[in-house]
Every structure is written in C-alpha cells, then in structure tokens.
Design an enzyme around this catalytic site. Sequence first.
Site, PDB file in Angstrom:
ATOM      1  N   ASN A   1       0.826  -1.205   0.000  1.00 61.89           N
ATOM      2  CA  ASN A   1       0.000   0.000   0.000  1.00 61.89           C
ATOM      3  C   ASN A   1       0.867   1.264   0.000  1.00 61.89           C
ATOM      4  O   ASN A   1       1.984   1.260   0.528  1.00 61.89           O
ATOM      5  CB  ASN A   1      -0.903  -0.016   1.239  1.00 61.89           C
ATOM      6  CG  ASN A   1      -1.921   1.107   1.222  1.00 61.89           C
ATOM      7  OD1 ASN A   1      -1.686   2.174   1.777  1.00 61.89           O
ATOM      8  ND2 ASN A   1      -3.034   0.885   0.564  1.00 61.89           N
TER       9      ASN A   1
HETATM   10  N1  PLP Z   1      -2.566  -1.408   3.905  1.00 62.43           N
HETATM   11  C1  PLP Z   1      -3.408  -1.995   3.053  1.00 62.43           C
HETATM   12  C2  PLP Z   1      -3.098  -3.374   2.564  1.00 62.43           C
HETATM   13  C3  PLP Z   1      -4.557  -1.313   2.611  1.00 62.43           C
HETATM   14  O1  PLP Z   1      -5.364  -1.888   1.734  1.00 62.43           O
HETATM   15  C4  PLP Z   1      -4.813  -0.015   3.101  1.00 62.43           C
HETATM   16  C5  PLP Z   1      -5.987   0.726   2.676  1.00 62.43           C
HETATM   17  O2  PLP Z   1      -6.867   0.238   2.024  1.00 62.43           O
HETATM   18  C6  PLP Z   1      -3.895   0.550   3.984  1.00 62.43           C
HETATM   19  C7  PLP Z   1      -2.786  -0.165   4.371  1.00 62.43           C
HETATM   20  C8  PLP Z   1      -4.093   1.942   4.530  1.00 62.43           C
HETATM   21  O3  PLP Z   1      -5.104   1.901   5.485  1.00 62.43           O
HETATM   22  P1  PLP Z   1      -5.455   3.164   6.392  1.00 62.43           P
HETATM   23  O4  PLP Z   1      -6.399   3.996   5.597  1.00 62.43           O
HETATM   24  O5  PLP Z   1      -6.100   2.585   7.615  1.00 62.43           O
HETATM   25  O6  PLP Z   1      -4.209   3.893   6.707  1.00 62.43           O
END
Ligand code: PLP
Length: 501
Positions: free
Chosen positions: A192
Amino acid sequence: MDFDEFREFGHASIEFIINYLSGIRERDVLPSVAPYTVINQLPKEIPEKPEHWREVLKDLESIILPGLTHWQSPYFNAFFPSSSSAGSIVGELLIAGIGVLGFSWICSPACTELEVVVMDWLAKFLKLPEHFQHASDGPGGGVIQGSASEAVLVAVLAAREQAVISCKETHPELSESEVRGKLIAYSSDQSNSCIEKAGVLAAMPIKLLPTGDDLILRGDTLAKAIEDDVAAGLIPVICVATLGTTGTCAYDDIDSLADVCQTLKVWLHVDAAYAGGGFALEECAELRRGLDRVDSLNFNLHKFMLVNFDCSAMWLKDANKVVDSFNVDRIYLKHKHEGQSQIPDFRHWQIPLGRRFRALKVWITFRTLGAEGLRSHVRKHIALAQQFEEFVKNDSRFEMVAPQALGLVCFRPRGDNEHTAQLLQRLMERKKIYMVKAEHAGRQFLRFAVCGMDAKPSDIEFAWTEIETQLTALLAEKSLAARKTRQCFRSDASLSDASGQ
Ligand code: PLP
C-alpha cells in the site's frame, strides 16, 4: 443547548442515520455534484448567531448528502470496506458523549484497561501467537491506532530507532548522522502507498522489491536485496510485508521473509490491514503461517470487524522497543502507577499525545455481535465474492486476473487496457456501482470488493447485471462505430474511384 434540546437533537439525528442507512440502496452510490457545489452553497464564515439544530439537519439533508459518496452502500465496491454496525455507531456516539482522553492510565483508567482487554480478546479471536497478548508473560501487547498508516509508521520509526541504537554499539566509529544516512527498509511493489509514505516520513528510503506474476514477496528476493545493500555499506532496518495487498489481496510469504529477517536481525512488520479478518477462520489458517516470527502487525477493524473508521489494531512482540523509542516525558504526564505490567501508558505506543476512547466502540461491537457474528460477517463477504467470481467465470467476455481472495475479485473484460478503462468510465458515469481499477505488469483490471454495511446476494446480482449490461452496450457502440468507419472508408474509396483518382 440545554439537555432537553440535546435529547431532541440526538433522537432526531439517530432517526436521520436510520433513514439514511435503511434507504441507502435507493441512492446512486456516487454523487452527481460538480466541484465547488458544496463550497458555493455554504456561507464564507461561521454564523455569528447560533442556529437551531433543525436548520443544521435540514442543510445536512439538502447540501451535504448530495455531495456524498455512499461508503455504506452495498453498491460501493471500490477500495476495501469501511465497515460499520449499529453497535459501533452507538459506540462512537458514546465515546463523544463521555469525552475522555486516554494517553496515560491515570487520565482515565477504564480507557486504558478496556483497550488492554479488547486487544487481548481480539488477539485470541484472530488466533495470533500468545506473545502478542498483554496477559502473556512477555513484553508484547496490542494497541489501537487510528489507521494502518499510523501503525506502519510507528513500526518503521521504532525499527529505525532500534537499528540506530544497535548500530552505534557495533560501529562506534560512525557518527549518528552517518548511521542514519545508511539506513534502508524494504517492502514489495504491491504494498500500500502508506508503506512508501512511512519511509518518506521516517526519512528512510523503502525499497519496493519486485514480485513475480503471483504478486508475492518471498524471502529469496529480500535476501538478495539485503545482500546487495550490505555490500554497498547500507544498514537494513525493517521489511514491511503484506497479507492482503490492496491491488489483488495477495499474501506475501511471511515464513520465508521471517527466515531472512531473523537471520539478519531485520524487523519484520506485517500489514494485514484487510486480510487480518481471515485469521479468525479455521479455513484460512494458512494465512497465519509465520506470524509467530514477526515483530509487529496491524489489522484494520474498520475494514473487516464491523467497527467504524477509525480503528486499526496493532500488536507488538516487544512493546518496549516502541516505548523506549518514543518515550518523551514531562512532569505533568507522570503518575504513580507508571510502568506496572498490563497498564500501559499508550501515549508511548503512538504518534499523537491525545488518544480517543476507541476501545469503547470495539467492546460494544464485539459484545453486540459476538465472536460468532464477526466470523459469519467475514464468511459472508467470502461467499459473496465467490458468487461474483462465478458470474465472471461464466461470461466468456471477461477474465479473472488473480484468484478471488476473501471479499475481493480482480477481473477485466478481455481486450486491451482501453477497453477496461472505457467500461469503468461508463460505470462511473452511471453511478450505480463504484469500483476502482488497478494495474499489474502493464495490464489494467477492475477490483470488485464486497463492501457495505449489509451486502446481500441480490446486491451482487445487481452489480453483475450493471457490469455485464454495460459491457454489452459498450461492445454494441464499438461495433456500430467500427461499421460507420468502414462505411466512410468504403464511400471515400468509391468517391475516389468515381473521380478516377
Ligand atoms: N494497507 C493496506 C493493505 C490497505 O489496503 C490499506 C488501505 O486500504 C492501507 C494499508 C491503509 O489503510 P489506512 O487507511 O487505515 O491507513
């Protein structure tokens, strides 16, 4: 506002929420507003005189609602779910109503202790290794962060500080800034965006390592990258692996990554923001392989546990590494029970000082749904994704791009990227369902994520009908345009023939 008026306002607001949620399928999931529509309808300054709450609710209905994308609609199939439930909504209201902050135990003992309890409940529910529980003998434990991004940043910062401490011991000849200038971290090219951002914020480059066709990061790739970097004089700090990548919900190979990280003393963090929900299910036990050897992990309750945003669980094998890294104190923050086991001062586990009483909405959600309700929610999303996958597989005009994983299906209409983009554009213009596209190895595809507060098989049928009828319409338009072009070409040719050219 006196309490009588407050009561009326509150009751009317709950009615408003119930009407909104119960009628959500009747609204287009995407709004029809042009940019500035909301800005242009609102005054430029705070109203000088107080207004009646009825006026505010009226404007919420007429100005704000038309400008919303409806995340709780089952026709919202973009990104990943932002889950919610009646219990968690009321929990959020109660958090605001009670209005405490819990950065240290004494600030509100129940705030800290309830968090300790629900994080241990959750660790057990997800079948995480015992050392992640506060109740275990070791220094592990869980904390609620706002988002996965925050959890990842905390892990990256703590790993960085630990690496600086140990490197200064082993290389006393290096100055601190020399050490910091050599630090390097790793993740996969499928991780991400928040992982790369954590590197930017931590002033430590994060290398996004290549994944193969199956989009999985493995230990051999990490080992090679570390070997090259060490040879170049760099200091490896942390690898952030993903279980459930945002693009296709791929699962990195935690076991082989842990082999490398343990041998080379590199912190291993697992971002299971979405897929962590699967840990709870026996049929997904494979997902948990290797978690006993990771240093930290995060899972968004606001994605898969029916707790509304924001609520991201993070567990640490050795919380002292975070506490020691972030411990900046003042006399006014001290209290006499500091340092007692199982009553952490969570301010040391996070970036801000102040902290919300998020544990309350988690507790209410867990109690009102039970472990059984939480598990059946995850199973329902898997079953609905399988229903969607069947639709894709039974229509030869489409192809799957990656295996269906939990509530996500990645697919595309056969043909070039433009075809995928045109189909998505049509769907976005009609606003009946909302998906986003992703790309791998130059191939664009659509992601269908099961979302919404209460998605049903009929919602999946609705979405599929919308997608396949729009593809039919797109293909018809394209073949009409092609026929017209051929006709133009033929009439141009016959004109040229007639004129003897
Ligand atoms: N990691 C993954 C695998 C995600 O899919 C996402 C968001 O969809 C995130 C991190 C980021 O999440 P957050 O909005 O809670 O920071």
